[in-house]
Scaffold this motif. Structure first.
Motif, PDB file in Angstrom:
ATOM      1  N   VAL A  86     -24.343  14.509 -43.482  1.00  0.00           N
ATOM      2  CA  VAL A  86     -24.711  15.962 -42.936  1.00  0.00           C
ATOM      3  C   VAL A  86     -25.133  16.084 -41.554  1.00  0.00           C
ATOM      4  N   ALA A  87     -26.009  15.177 -41.354  1.00  0.00           N
ATOM      5  CA  ALA A  87     -26.765  15.133 -39.760  1.00  0.00           C
ATOM      6  C   ALA A  87     -25.526  14.943 -38.824  1.00  0.00           C
ATOM      7  N   TYR A  88     -24.629  13.803 -39.007  1.00  0.00           N
ATOM      8  CA  TYR A  88     -23.407  13.727 -38.159  1.00  0.00           C
ATOM      9  C   TYR A  88     -22.568  14.931 -37.960  1.00  0.00           C
ATOM     10  N   ILE A  89     -22.217  15.699 -39.162  1.00  0.00           N
ATOM     11  CA  ILE A  89     -21.541  16.854 -38.931  1.00  0.00           C
ATOM     12  C   ILE A  89     -22.366  18.057 -38.037  1.00  0.00           C
ATOM     13  N   HIS A  90     -23.622  18.083 -38.341  1.00  0.00           N
ATOM     14  CA  HIS A  90     -24.254  19.228 -37.630  1.00  0.00           C
ATOM     15  C   HIS A  90     -24.845  18.899 -36.256  1.00  0.00           C
ATOM     16  N   LEU A  91     -24.890  17.415 -35.887  1.00  0.00           N
ATOM     17  CA  LEU A  91     -25.610  17.012 -34.703  1.00  0.00           C
ATOM     18  C   LEU A  91     -24.612  16.422 -33.787  1.00  0.00           C
ATOM     19  N   SER A  92     -23.283  15.952 -34.234  1.00  0.00           N
ATOM     20  CA  SER A  92     -22.392  15.373 -33.257  1.00  0.00           C
ATOM     21  C   SER A  92     -22.108  16.076 -32.108  1.00  0.00           C
ATOM     22  N   GLU A  93     -21.880  17.442 -32.271  1.00  0.00           N
ATOM     23  CA  GLU A  93     -21.581  18.432 -31.152  1.00  0.00           C
ATOM     24  C   GLU A  93     -22.508  18.347 -30.010  1.00  0.00           C
ATOM     25  N   VAL A  94     -23.938  18.311 -30.524  1.00  0.00           N
ATOM     26  CA  VAL A  94     -24.933  18.230 -29.702  1.00  0.00           C
ATOM     27  C   VAL A  94     -25.241  16.916 -28.688  1.00  0.00           C
ATOM     28  N   ILE A  95     -25.304  15.702 -29.822  1.00  0.00           N
ATOM     29  CA  ILE A  95     -25.730  14.584 -29.370  1.00  0.00           C
ATOM     30  C   ILE A  95     -24.457  13.695 -28.954  1.00  0.00           C
ATOM     31  N   GLY A  96     -23.337  14.010 -29.634  1.00  0.00           N
ATOM     32  CA  GLY A  96     -22.072  13.314 -29.128  1.00  0.00           C
ATOM     33  C   GLY A  96     -22.006  12.301 -30.420  1.00  0.00           C
ATOM     34  N   ALA A  97     -20.510  11.915 -30.409  1.00  0.00           N
ATOM     35  CA  ALA A  97     -19.995  11.229 -31.789  1.00  0.00           C
ATOM     36  C   ALA A  97     -20.667   9.708 -31.659  1.00  0.00           C
TER      37      ALA A  97
END
Length: 149
Positions: A86-97
């Motif tokens: 869930v964190a990846y889904i929400h934060l990958s756009e901000v932090i990067g994949a």
């Protein structure tokens, strides 16, 4: 009992992924289509679920039917991977994949008891392989964060 249930769930999910992947379009000029990798993932899910189910059945048979296994609250080992997805889904756009993959793998390895240095090496290598495979070879548009990767 939990392993049997989770094994059956993974078998069902693997079958569902495989059925959905069959409907993916054929890529002209390619030896494999868009369904190739989802089909491999489905086979892995169903195979892992089958192994988990068979081991659970064998364990139930050796322990005997007299024991009743209840369903308690899930442990951190079950909840943490779900929370990290869930964190990846929400934060990958901000932090990067790539940084998110690195943090997720590092967290899971440390949570499972792997020492820090091997965890760092495994996380860096796995992140590099996944990023290069999907981002450059397969041309999957992975989110790029403020660090440029």
């Amino acid at each position: 009992m939990k392993d049997l249930l989770f094994g059956l769930i993974f078998i069902a999910l693997g079958l569902a992924v495989w059925l959905m992947a069959r409907e993916f379009p054929v890529v002209p000029g390619m030896k494999y289509g868009a369904d190739f990798f989802p089909t491999l993932i489905a086979i892995g899910m169903a195979g892992g679920g089958a192994l988990l189910s068979f081991n659970a059945l064998r364990q139930l048979r050796t322990e005997g039917a007299g024991k009743t296994a209840g369903f308690g609250l899930p442990s951190l080992a079950v909840l943490l991977p779900c929370a990290l997805v869930v964190a990846y889904i929400h934060l990958s756009e901000v932090i990067g994949a790539a940084p998110m993959m690195l943090l997720i793998m590092l967290t899971l390895l440390i949570q499972r008891g792997v020492r820090l240095m091997p965890s760092l090496v495994i996380s860096f290598v796995a992140t590099a392989v996944i990023s290069l495979s999907f981002g450059h070879l397969l041309k999957v548009p992975l989110p790029v964060g403020p660090l440029g990767f």
